[in-house]
Design an enzyme around this catalytic site. Structure first.
Site, PDB file in Angstrom:
ATOM      1  CG  PHE A 154      -4.290   4.994   3.556  1.00  0.00           C
ATOM      2  CD1 PHE A 154      -4.453   3.855   4.235  1.00  0.00           C
ATOM      3  CD2 PHE A 154      -4.739   6.214   4.077  1.00  0.00           C
ATOM      4  CE1 PHE A 154      -5.146   4.138   5.445  1.00  0.00           C
ATOM      5  CE2 PHE A 154      -5.291   6.388   4.996  1.00  0.00           C
ATOM      6  CZ  PHE A 154      -5.605   5.377   5.901  1.00  0.00           C
ATOM      7  N   GLY A 214      -1.426   4.322  -5.132  1.00  0.00           N
ATOM      8  CA  GLY A 214      -1.392   2.875  -5.730  1.00  0.00           C
ATOM      9  C   GLY A 214      -0.249   3.008  -6.891  1.00  0.00           C
ATOM     10  CB  VAL A 258      -0.833  -0.018   1.216  1.00  0.00           C
ATOM     11  CG1 VAL A 258      -1.876   1.190   1.086  1.00  0.00           C
ATOM     12  CG2 VAL A 258      -1.576  -1.231   1.156  1.00  0.00           C
ATOM     13  CB  CYS A 259       2.019   3.735  -1.946  1.00  0.00           C
ATOM     14  SG  CYS A 259       1.059   3.734  -3.326  1.00  0.00           S
ATOM     15  CE1 TYR A 260       1.552   9.750   1.666  1.00  0.00           C
ATOM     16  CE2 TYR A 260       3.347   8.818   0.350  1.00  0.00           C
ATOM     17  CZ  TYR A 260       2.649   9.417   1.460  1.00  0.00           C
ATOM     18  OH  TYR A 260       3.679   9.687   2.639  1.00  0.00           O
TER      19      TYR A 260
END
Length: 109
Positions: A92, A67, A63-65
């Site tokens: 996220f 995708g 998971v990042c900010y």
């Protein structure tokens, strides 16, 4: 699997319910403010220990900010021997709007 798969929040949630490991690669301060419940923070300092201790065959959701960065991280984890890696589309931000009750606060462990 020789490549990672991009998945929507609904599929990531199903994998979580089946015991998948969720790793969050956002910066530590942002992670501490809010993250997916049960996720682990992963950065350049912790990745070696994470890889050493991990089950390379267990499902792993990155998971990042939004995708984007998670795709590079997922590809790297595949190159390190992980066989079942997923990148969360929408990151996220989409997760939080889809599953607001499935988030937590606090510093990385």
């Amino acid at each position: 699997m020789s490549e990672f798969k991009r998945i929507p929040p609904e599929q990531a949630q199903a994998l979580r319910e089946q015991g998948a490991v969720v790793v969050d690669i956002r910066d530590p301060q942002t992670y501490a403010l809010n993250h997916i419940s049960g996720s682990q923070h992963l950065d350049n300092h912790s990745i070696s220990d994470f890889i050493r201790a991990a089950d390379l065959d267990a499902p792993l959701v990155v998971v990042c900010y939004h995708g984007n960065s998670s795709q590079s991280a997922a590809a790297y984890l595949v190159s390190q021997g992980f066989s079942d890696v997923y990148s969360l589309d929408g990151g996220f931000e989409l997760w939080r709007s889809t599953y607001p009750a499935e988030t937590a606060q606090g510093n990385p462990e």
